[in-house]
Design a protein around this motif. Structure first.
Motif, PDB file in Angstrom:
ATOM      1  N   ASP A  43      13.219  -4.528  21.934  1.00  0.00           N
ATOM      2  CA  ASP A  43      13.123  -4.727  20.490  1.00  0.00           C
ATOM      3  C   ASP A  43      14.121  -3.839  19.749  1.00  0.00           C
ATOM      4  O   ASP A  43      14.704  -4.249  18.746  1.00  0.00           O
ATOM      5  CB  ASP A  43      11.693  -4.472  19.998  1.00  0.00           C
ATOM      6  CG  ASP A  43      11.389  -5.271  18.736  1.00  0.00           C
ATOM      7  OD1 ASP A  43      11.815  -6.448  18.668  1.00  0.00           O
ATOM      8  OD2 ASP A  43      10.762  -4.735  17.815  1.00  0.00           O
ATOM      9  N   TYR A  44      14.320  -2.637  20.252  1.00  0.00           N
ATOM     10  CA  TYR A  44      15.329  -1.732  19.668  1.00  0.00           C
ATOM     11  C   TYR A  44      16.705  -2.417  19.697  1.00  0.00           C
ATOM     12  O   TYR A  44      17.424  -2.446  18.696  1.00  0.00           O
ATOM     13  CB  TYR A  44      15.347  -0.430  20.477  1.00  0.00           C
ATOM     14  CG  TYR A  44      16.407   0.563  20.066  1.00  0.00           C
ATOM     15  CD1 TYR A  44      16.276   1.322  18.909  1.00  0.00           C
ATOM     16  CD2 TYR A  44      17.546   0.767  20.859  1.00  0.00           C
ATOM     17  CE1 TYR A  44      17.252   2.257  18.550  1.00  0.00           C
ATOM     18  CE2 TYR A  44      18.516   1.695  20.501  1.00  0.00           C
ATOM     19  CZ  TYR A  44      18.364   2.432  19.347  1.00  0.00           C
ATOM     20  OH  TYR A  44      19.328   3.352  18.982  1.00  0.00           O
ATOM     21  N   LEU A  45      17.034  -2.995  20.850  1.00  0.00           N
ATOM     22  CA  LEU A  45      18.335  -3.661  20.983  1.00  0.00           C
ATOM     23  C   LEU A  45      18.395  -4.913  20.105  1.00  0.00           C
ATOM     24  O   LEU A  45      19.448  -5.238  19.540  1.00  0.00           O
ATOM     25  CB  LEU A  45      18.585  -4.017  22.458  1.00  0.00           C
ATOM     26  CG  LEU A  45      18.610  -2.801  23.402  1.00  0.00           C
ATOM     27  CD1 LEU A  45      18.605  -3.245  24.860  1.00  0.00           C
ATOM     28  CD2 LEU A  45      19.824  -1.927  23.115  1.00  0.00           C
ATOM     29  N   PHE A  46      17.264  -5.592  19.953  1.00  0.00           N
ATOM     30  CA  PHE A  46      17.225  -6.755  19.069  1.00  0.00           C
ATOM     31  C   PHE A  46      17.461  -6.335  17.615  1.00  0.00           C
ATOM     32  O   PHE A  46      18.211  -7.005  16.881  1.00  0.00           O
ATOM     33  CB  PHE A  46      15.888  -7.494  19.196  1.00  0.00           C
ATOM     34  CG  PHE A  46      15.756  -8.627  18.219  1.00  0.00           C
ATOM     35  CD1 PHE A  46      16.390  -9.841  18.455  1.00  0.00           C
ATOM     36  CD2 PHE A  46      15.034  -8.474  17.038  1.00  0.00           C
ATOM     37  CE1 PHE A  46      16.310 -10.883  17.532  1.00  0.00           C
ATOM     38  CE2 PHE A  46      14.942  -9.509  16.115  1.00  0.00           C
ATOM     39  CZ  PHE A  46      15.582 -10.715  16.362  1.00  0.00           C
ATOM     40  N   VAL A  47      16.828  -5.247  17.195  1.00  0.00           N
ATOM     41  CA  VAL A  47      17.001  -4.785  15.803  1.00  0.00           C
ATOM     42  C   VAL A  47      18.472  -4.448  15.536  1.00  0.00           C
ATOM     43  O   VAL A  47      19.005  -4.750  14.464  1.00  0.00           O
ATOM     44  CB  VAL A  47      16.057  -3.597  15.483  1.00  0.00           C
ATOM     45  CG1 VAL A  47      16.380  -2.995  14.121  1.00  0.00           C
ATOM     46  CG2 VAL A  47      14.594  -4.054  15.501  1.00  0.00           C
ATOM     47  N   LEU A  48      19.144  -3.878  16.533  1.00  0.00           N
ATOM     48  CA  LEU A  48      20.583  -3.628  16.386  1.00  0.00           C
ATOM     49  C   LEU A  48      21.337  -4.932  16.132  1.00  0.00           C
ATOM     50  O   LEU A  48      22.217  -4.994  15.268  1.00  0.00           O
ATOM     51  CB  LEU A  48      21.127  -2.971  17.651  1.00  0.00           C
ATOM     52  CG  LEU A  48      21.077  -1.447  17.732  1.00  0.00           C
ATOM     53  CD1 LEU A  48      21.464  -0.998  19.131  1.00  0.00           C
ATOM     54  CD2 LEU A  48      22.029  -0.829  16.713  1.00  0.00           C
ATOM     55  N   GLY A  49      20.974  -5.970  16.871  1.00  0.00           N
ATOM     56  CA  GLY A  49      21.612  -7.281  16.688  1.00  0.00           C
ATOM     57  C   GLY A  49      21.276  -7.881  15.335  1.00  0.00           C
ATOM     58  O   GLY A  49      22.142  -8.444  14.656  1.00  0.00           O
ATOM     59  N   LEU A  50      20.026  -7.728  14.943  1.00  0.00           N
ATOM     60  CA  LEU A  50      19.579  -8.261  13.649  1.00  0.00           C
ATOM     61  C   LEU A  50      20.323  -7.569  12.508  1.00  0.00           C
ATOM     62  O   LEU A  50      20.696  -8.199  11.514  1.00  0.00           O
ATOM     63  CB  LEU A  50      18.058  -8.063  13.514  1.00  0.00           C
ATOM     64  CG  LEU A  50      17.376  -8.591  12.257  1.00  0.00           C
ATOM     65  CD1 LEU A  50      17.581 -10.094  12.108  1.00  0.00           C
ATOM     66  CD2 LEU A  50      15.874  -8.265  12.277  1.00  0.00           C
ATOM     67  N   LEU A  51      20.546  -6.276  12.682  1.00  0.00           N
ATOM     68  CA  LEU A  51      21.299  -5.510  11.677  1.00  0.00           C
ATOM     69  C   LEU A  51      22.690  -6.112  11.466  1.00  0.00           C
ATOM     70  O   LEU A  51      23.173  -6.234  10.335  1.00  0.00           O
ATOM     71  CB  LEU A  51      21.391  -4.055  12.152  1.00  0.00           C
ATOM     72  CG  LEU A  51      22.007  -3.033  11.204  1.00  0.00           C
ATOM     73  CD1 LEU A  51      20.967  -2.539  10.225  1.00  0.00           C
ATOM     74  CD2 LEU A  51      22.552  -1.840  11.998  1.00  0.00           C
ATOM     75  N   GLY A  52      23.322  -6.514  12.565  1.00  0.00           N
ATOM     76  CA  GLY A  52      24.647  -7.132  12.465  1.00  0.00           C
ATOM     77  C   GLY A  52      24.592  -8.447  11.707  1.00  0.00           C
ATOM     78  O   GLY A  52      25.357  -8.674  10.759  1.00  0.00           O
ATOM     79  N   PHE A  53      23.676  -9.306  12.115  1.00  0.00           N
ATOM     80  CA  PHE A  53      23.530 -10.614  11.460  1.00  0.00           C
ATOM     81  C   PHE A  53      23.230 -10.444   9.975  1.00  0.00           C
ATOM     82  O   PHE A  53      23.847 -11.066   9.115  1.00  0.00           O
ATOM     83  CB  PHE A  53      22.411 -11.403  12.150  1.00  0.00           C
ATOM     84  CG  PHE A  53      21.829 -12.514  11.306  1.00  0.00           C
ATOM     85  CD1 PHE A  53      22.557 -13.660  11.043  1.00  0.00           C
ATOM     86  CD2 PHE A  53      20.550 -12.395  10.758  1.00  0.00           C
ATOM     87  CE1 PHE A  53      22.032 -14.682  10.254  1.00  0.00           C
ATOM     88  CE2 PHE A  53      20.010 -13.399   9.981  1.00  0.00           C
ATOM     89  CZ  PHE A  53      20.753 -14.539   9.721  1.00  0.00           C
ATOM     90  N   GLN A  54      22.270  -9.571   9.685  1.00  0.00           N
ATOM     91  CA  GLN A  54      21.818  -9.424   8.295  1.00  0.00           C
ATOM     92  C   GLN A  54      22.909  -8.798   7.420  1.00  0.00           C
ATOM     93  O   GLN A  54      23.035  -9.131   6.248  1.00  0.00           O
ATOM     94  CB  GLN A  54      20.531  -8.589   8.263  1.00  0.00           C
ATOM     95  CG  GLN A  54      19.829  -8.648   6.926  1.00  0.00           C
ATOM     96  CD  GLN A  54      18.355  -8.282   7.031  1.00  0.00           C
ATOM     97  OE1 GLN A  54      17.755  -8.450   8.084  1.00  0.00           O
ATOM     98  NE2 GLN A  54      17.791  -7.789   5.956  1.00  0.00           N
ATOM     99  N   SER A  55      23.694  -7.888   7.987  1.00  0.00           N
ATOM    100  CA  SER A  55      24.768  -7.273   7.190  1.00  0.00           C
ATOM    101  C   SER A  55      25.822  -8.314   6.820  1.00  0.00           C
ATOM    102  O   SER A  55      26.358  -8.308   5.712  1.00  0.00           O
ATOM    103  CB  SER A  55      25.386  -6.086   7.931  1.00  0.00           C
ATOM    104  OG  SER A  55      25.968  -6.520   9.126  1.00  0.00           O
ATOM    105  N   ARG A  56      26.071  -9.247   7.749  1.00  0.00           N
ATOM    106  CA  ARG A  56      27.069 -10.283   7.450  1.00  0.00           C
ATOM    107  C   ARG A  56      26.522 -11.368   6.525  1.00  0.00           C
ATOM    108  O   ARG A  56      27.278 -12.190   6.001  1.00  0.00           O
ATOM    109  CB  ARG A  56      27.597 -10.881   8.764  1.00  0.00           C
ATOM    110  CG  ARG A  56      28.458  -9.896   9.545  1.00  0.00           C
ATOM    111  CD  ARG A  56      29.059 -10.530  10.787  1.00  0.00           C
ATOM    112  NE  ARG A  56      28.065 -10.836  11.812  1.00  0.00           N
ATOM    113  CZ  ARG A  56      27.678 -10.001  12.776  1.00  0.00           C
ATOM    114  NH1 ARG A  56      28.217  -8.811  12.876  1.00  0.00           N
ATOM    115  NH2 ARG A  56      26.775 -10.363  13.667  1.00  0.00           N
ATOM    116  N   LEU A  57      25.215 -11.328   6.320  1.00  0.00           N
ATOM    117  CA  LEU A  57      24.602 -12.305   5.403  1.00  0.00           C
ATOM    118  C   LEU A  57      24.797 -11.885   3.937  1.00  0.00           C
ATOM    119  O   LEU A  57      24.801 -12.732   3.037  1.00  0.00           O
ATOM    120  CB  LEU A  57      23.100 -12.420   5.737  1.00  0.00           C
ATOM    121  CG  LEU A  57      22.285 -13.537   5.090  1.00  0.00           C
ATOM    122  CD1 LEU A  57      22.850 -14.920   5.427  1.00  0.00           C
ATOM    123  CD2 LEU A  57      20.817 -13.453   5.534  1.00  0.00           C
ATOM    124  N   VAL A  58      24.976 -10.590   3.694  1.00  0.00           N
ATOM    125  CA  VAL A  58      25.057 -10.081   2.307  1.00  0.00           C
ATOM    126  C   VAL A  58      26.112 -10.817   1.469  1.00  0.00           C
ATOM    127  O   VAL A  58      25.794 -11.345   0.393  1.00  0.00           O
ATOM    128  CB  VAL A  58      25.282  -8.551   2.269  1.00  0.00           C
ATOM    129  CG1 VAL A  58      25.425  -8.051   0.836  1.00  0.00           C
ATOM    130  CG2 VAL A  58      24.147  -7.820   2.982  1.00  0.00           C
TER     131      VAL A  58
END
Ligand SMILES: Cc1ncc(CO)c(N)n1
Length: 207
Positions: A43-58
Motif C-alpha cells: 500500500d505504501y508503494l501504491f500511495v507513491l504511485g497514486l501521488l504521481g497520478f494525482q499530481s499530474r491531474l492538477v
C-alpha cells in the motif's frame, strides 16, 4: 450517469472490493503471520504511485477542483510519512519493489492521463471510496489493527471522499455519452483492482 447510478448498477463488484477475506481478517484478527505488514508495504508503494497520478491531474482539473486535488496530495504525502513511522514501530522495511498486480494498478492510473478529466475524476473518487468503504466495514477492527482502521475512517477522510464524489458528479454532468461510458468502465476496473489488491497481503507470506 452519476456516481449513485454506478454504485447501484455495479453493486456486486463493488461489494467484492470490500468483502475480502483480508478485510474480515482485519476485523476479527485472523490474519496469517506477516500478512498485514506485507499488505502495508504494497500500500505504501501504491500511495507513491497514486501521488504521481494525482499530481499530474492538477493541471487537467477545472479551477474549482484544483484545491481539492492538491489538498488530497498533501494528505497522501503525510500518509507516506505515517507509513514510514509504522514501519519503524513494527520493525519492517518499506524498501521493496511493487508486486506485479500493484504495478498493474499504478499503470492503470497512469494511462488515465490520456482520458478526459471526468474519467480520471470518477476513477480517483472510486479509488478512495473503495478504500473508505472497506476500512469502514472492518471497523472497529481487531486490537492489533485498530489504529489503522481508525486512521482510515476519520471524518476528514470521509469528507474528502464526499468532495471527490461531488467533483466526479459535476464532471459527469458535463460529459457526453462516450465519456460517461469510459468513466463507467474505469469505475469497474477500480472495483476489480481494489478487490485484487487485498490479496497482495498473501502474496509474500506463502499461504
Ligand atoms: C489500494 C488502495 N486504494 C486506495 C487507497 C487510498 O489512498 C490506498 N491507500 N490503497
Amino acid at each position: 450517469m452519476d456516481t449513485g447510478k454506478l454504485l447501484e448498477k455495479h453493486a456486486a463488484p463493488w461489494r467484492e472490493a470490500r468483502e475480502h477475506p483480508f478485510v474480515r481478517g482485519v476485523r476479527d484478527g485472523a490474519l496469517p503471520e506477516g500478512a498485514f505488514e506485507a499488505w502495508l508495504v504494497e500500500d505504501y508503494l501504491f500511495v507513491l504511485g497514486l501521488l504521481g497520478f494525482q499530481s499530474r491531474l492538477v493541471p487537467r482539473a477545472p479551477r474549482r477542483d484544483q484545491a481539492l486535488i492538491l489538498g488530497g496530495l498533501l494528505a497522501l504525502e503525510a500518509e507516506l510519512t505515517w507509513f514510514e513511522r509504522k514501519a519503524e514501530e513494527r520493525d519492517f522495511s518499506l524498501d521493496a519493489h511493487p508486486h506485479p498486480d500493484n504495478e498493474t494498478y499504478i499503470r492503470f492510473l497512469d494511462q488515465l492521463e490520456r482520458e478526459p478529466y471526468a474519467v480520471s475524476a470518477v476513477a480517483l473518487w472510486a479509488v478512495e471510496q473503495a478504500y473508505l468503504d472497506a476500512w469502514s466495514s472492518a471497523s472497529p477492527g481487531a486490537r492489533e489493527y485498530r489504529e489503522f482502521v481508525e486512521h482510515w475512517t476519520v471524518p476528514e477522510f470521509r469528507d474528502y471522499v464526499g468532495s471527490l464524489r461531488e467533483a466526479a458528479d459535476a464532471a459527469l454532468a458535463r460529459s457526453d455519452e462516450r465519456t460517461a461510458h469510459r468513466a463507467e468502465a474505469a469505475f469497474l476496473s477500480v472495483a476489480r483492482l481494489e478487490r485484487d489488491f487485498w490479496g497482495l497481503a498473501y502474496a509474500r507470506v506463502g499461504v
